[in-house]
Design a protein around this motif. Structure first.
Motif, mmCIF file in Angstrom:
data_model
loop_
_atom_site.group_PDB
_atom_site.id
_atom_site.type_symbol
_atom_site.label_atom_id
_atom_site.label_comp_id
_atom_site.label_asym_id
_atom_site.label_seq_id
_atom_site.Cartn_x
_atom_site.Cartn_y
_atom_site.Cartn_z
ATOM 1 N N ASP A 1 -47.388 -71.666 -72.065
ATOM 2 C CA ASP A 1 -47.371 -72.553 -70.900
ATOM 3 C C ASP A 1 -47.026 -71.795 -69.627
ATOM 4 O OD1 ASP A 1 -48.082 -74.720 -72.446
ATOM 5 O OD2 ASP A 1 -46.022 -75.485 -72.651
ATOM 6 N N ARG A 2 -46.058 -70.879 -69.691
ATOM 7 C CA ARG A 2 -45.683 -70.100 -68.509
ATOM 8 C C ARG A 2 -46.826 -69.179 -68.083
ATOM 9 N NH1 ARG A 2 -41.233 -66.842 -69.932
ATOM 10 N NH2 ARG A 2 -41.093 -67.785 -71.960
ATOM 11 N N ILE A 3 -47.505 -68.569 -69.055
ATOM 12 C CA ILE A 3 -48.638 -67.682 -68.730
ATOM 13 C C ILE A 3 -49.767 -68.482 -68.096
ATOM 14 C CG2 ILE A 3 -50.469 -66.258 -69.740
ATOM 15 C CD1 ILE A 3 -48.363 -65.270 -71.757
ATOM 16 N N GLN A 4 -50.073 -69.644 -68.656
ATOM 17 C CA GLN A 4 -51.130 -70.477 -68.082
ATOM 18 C C GLN A 4 -50.762 -70.921 -66.676
ATOM 19 O OE1 GLN A 4 -51.631 -73.561 -71.015
ATOM 20 N NE2 GLN A 4 -53.357 -72.509 -71.973
ATOM 21 N N GLY A 5 -49.494 -71.216 -66.444
ATOM 22 C CA GLY A 5 -49.053 -71.592 -65.109
ATOM 23 C C GLY A 5 -49.235 -70.466 -64.115
ATOM 24 N N LYS A 6 -48.944 -69.232 -64.540
ATOM 25 C CA LYS A 6 -49.096 -68.084 -63.648
ATOM 26 C C LYS A 6 -50.561 -67.759 -63.398
ATOM 27 C CE LYS A 6 -44.761 -65.728 -64.610
ATOM 28 N NZ LYS A 6 -44.131 -64.500 -65.089
ATOM 29 N N LEU A 7 -51.425 -68.062 -64.347
ATOM 30 C CA LEU A 7 -52.838 -67.732 -64.213
ATOM 31 C C LEU A 7 -53.683 -68.870 -63.645
ATOM 32 C CD1 LEU A 7 -53.489 -65.673 -67.463
ATOM 33 C CD2 LEU A 7 -53.074 -64.841 -65.149
ATOM 34 N N SER A 8 -53.044 -69.958 -63.218
ATOM 35 C CA SER A 8 -53.803 -71.045 -62.621
ATOM 36 C C SER A 8 -54.306 -70.613 -61.244
ATOM 37 C CB SER A 8 -52.944 -72.307 -62.506
ATOM 38 O OG SER A 8 -51.923 -72.111 -61.552
ATOM 39 N N VAL A 9 -55.397 -71.190 -60.806
ATOM 40 C CA VAL A 9 -56.004 -70.813 -59.531
ATOM 41 C C VAL A 9 -55.035 -70.998 -58.365
ATOM 42 C CG1 VAL A 9 -57.878 -71.339 -57.923
ATOM 43 C CG2 VAL A 9 -58.336 -71.220 -60.374
ATOM 44 N N PRO A 10 -54.336 -72.131 -58.255
ATOM 45 C CA PRO A 10 -53.413 -72.269 -57.117
ATOM 46 C C PRO A 10 -52.315 -71.198 -57.115
ATOM 47 C CG PRO A 10 -53.777 -74.400 -58.128
ATOM 48 C CD PRO A 10 -54.427 -73.374 -59.008
ATOM 49 N N ASN A 11 -51.791 -70.855 -58.279
ATOM 50 C CA ASN A 11 -50.746 -69.831 -58.325
ATOM 51 C C ASN A 11 -51.283 -68.451 -57.954
ATOM 52 O OD1 ASN A 11 -48.572 -71.415 -58.878
ATOM 53 N ND2 ASN A 11 -48.610 -71.069 -61.081
ATOM 54 N N ILE A 12 -52.486 -68.139 -58.392
ATOM 55 C CA ILE A 12 -53.083 -66.845 -58.043
ATOM 56 C C ILE A 12 -53.322 -66.773 -56.534
ATOM 57 C CG2 ILE A 12 -55.150 -65.411 -58.283
ATOM 58 C CD1 ILE A 12 -55.273 -66.347 -61.209
ATOM 59 N N ASP B 1 -51.741 -68.509 -54.220
ATOM 60 C CA ASP B 1 -50.424 -68.426 -53.582
ATOM 61 C C ASP B 1 -49.866 -67.014 -53.667
ATOM 62 O OD1 ASP B 1 -50.459 -71.070 -52.855
ATOM 63 O OD2 ASP B 1 -49.223 -71.757 -54.535
ATOM 64 N N GLU B 2 -50.045 -66.372 -54.794
ATOM 65 C CA GLU B 2 -49.563 -64.995 -54.962
ATOM 66 C C GLU B 2 -50.278 -64.044 -54.004
ATOM 67 O OE1 GLU B 2 -47.254 -61.969 -56.494
ATOM 68 O OE2 GLU B 2 -47.119 -64.080 -57.052
ATOM 69 N N MET B 3 -51.596 -64.182 -53.904
ATOM 70 C CA MET B 3 -52.356 -63.324 -53.002
ATOM 71 C C MET B 3 -51.956 -63.569 -51.550
ATOM 72 S SD MET B 3 -56.096 -63.489 -54.858
ATOM 73 C CE MET B 3 -56.931 -63.278 -53.330
ATOM 74 N N LEU B 4 -51.833 -64.832 -51.171
ATOM 75 C CA LEU B 4 -51.455 -65.143 -49.798
ATOM 76 C C LEU B 4 -50.034 -64.688 -49.501
ATOM 77 C CD1 LEU B 4 -53.086 -68.662 -49.364
ATOM 78 C CD2 LEU B 4 -53.921 -66.453 -48.556
ATOM 79 N N GLY B 5 -49.154 -64.826 -50.484
ATOM 80 C CA GLY B 5 -47.784 -64.352 -50.307
ATOM 81 C C GLY B 5 -47.745 -62.851 -50.095
ATOM 82 N N ASN B 6 -48.554 -62.113 -50.834
ATOM 83 C CA ASN B 6 -48.627 -60.659 -50.651
ATOM 84 C C ASN B 6 -49.171 -60.317 -49.267
ATOM 85 O OD1 ASN B 6 -47.606 -60.119 -53.181
ATOM 86 N ND2 ASN B 6 -49.621 -59.904 -54.130
ATOM 87 N N ALA B 7 -50.174 -61.065 -48.818
ATOM 88 C CA ALA B 7 -50.731 -60.809 -47.484
ATOM 89 C C ALA B 7 -49.701 -61.114 -46.405
ATOM 90 C CB ALA B 7 -51.983 -61.657 -47.275
ATOM 91 N N ARG B 8 -48.943 -62.139 -46.611
ATOM 92 C CA ARG B 8 -47.947 -62.524 -45.603
ATOM 93 C C ARG B 8 -46.803 -61.514 -45.537
ATOM 94 N NH1 ARG B 8 -46.262 -68.584 -44.453
ATOM 95 N NH2 ARG B 8 -45.822 -68.180 -42.280
ATOM 96 N N ARG B 9 -46.452 -60.914 -46.667
ATOM 97 C CA ARG B 9 -45.365 -59.933 -46.692
ATOM 98 C C ARG B 9 -45.783 -58.594 -46.092
ATOM 99 N NH1 ARG B 9 -44.282 -62.617 -51.629
ATOM 100 N NH2 ARG B 9 -45.573 -61.161 -52.788
ATOM 101 N N THR B 10 -47.100 -58.360 -46.015
ATOM 102 C CA THR B 10 -47.591 -57.122 -45.415
ATOM 103 C C THR B 10 -47.511 -57.261 -43.895
ATOM 104 O OG1 THR B 10 -49.123 -56.847 -47.250
ATOM 105 C CG2 THR B 10 -49.554 -55.541 -45.281
ATOM 106 N N PRO B 11 -46.758 -56.387 -43.217
ATOM 107 C CA PRO B 11 -46.569 -56.542 -41.771
ATOM 108 C C PRO B 11 -47.876 -56.564 -40.977
ATOM 109 C CG PRO B 11 -45.083 -54.880 -42.637
ATOM 110 C CD PRO B 11 -46.000 -55.260 -43.743
#
Length: 123
Positions: free
Chosen positions: A20-31, A33-43
């Protein structure tokens, strides 16, 4: 229930939780969010990200139409590439089967050498 059965049930429960945790991490919204979070953290990308997000919030329909158009473009490009790969494969098979670089087209007439007017025929 024996100890072995209890242990098996506990292992299954842990496995279900892990899946369940793996499926949650691999869901489209989480992916996303992860990509956007990485972009936002990049100055360097932080300002671009904030501006793009604001533009999407102000104009969701045009952004959706642009995204759909880009998706259709990529889909078309993938289909054309697949068609070219299939065509090249068919040409290779024709070359292997006939020993020539051209394929047989049943709609084209067969090429015949020109007749010699002095040649006798037994018709």
């Amino acid at each position: 229930m024996t100890d072995l059965e209890k242990e098996i049930e506990a292992s299954r429960a842990r496995l279900d939780d892990t899946i369940d945790r793996i499926q949650g991490k691999l869901s489209v919204p989480n992916i996303v969010d992860e990509m956007l979070g990485n972009a936002r953290r990049t100055p360097a990308l932080s300002g671009v990200y904030d501006g793009a997000l604001e533009a999407v919030r102000r104009n969701p329909v045009p952004v959706l139409l642009i995204a759909a158009g880009v998706g259709l473009l990529f889909n078309r490009m993938a289909r054309d590439a697949e068609r070219r790969r299939t065509q090249v494969s068919a040409e290779r098979v024709a070359t292997l089967n006939t020993g020539t670089a051209r394929g047989y087209d049943p709609d084209l007439p067969t090429a015949r050498p020109p007749r010699d007017p002095l040649e006798k025929t037994d018709i």
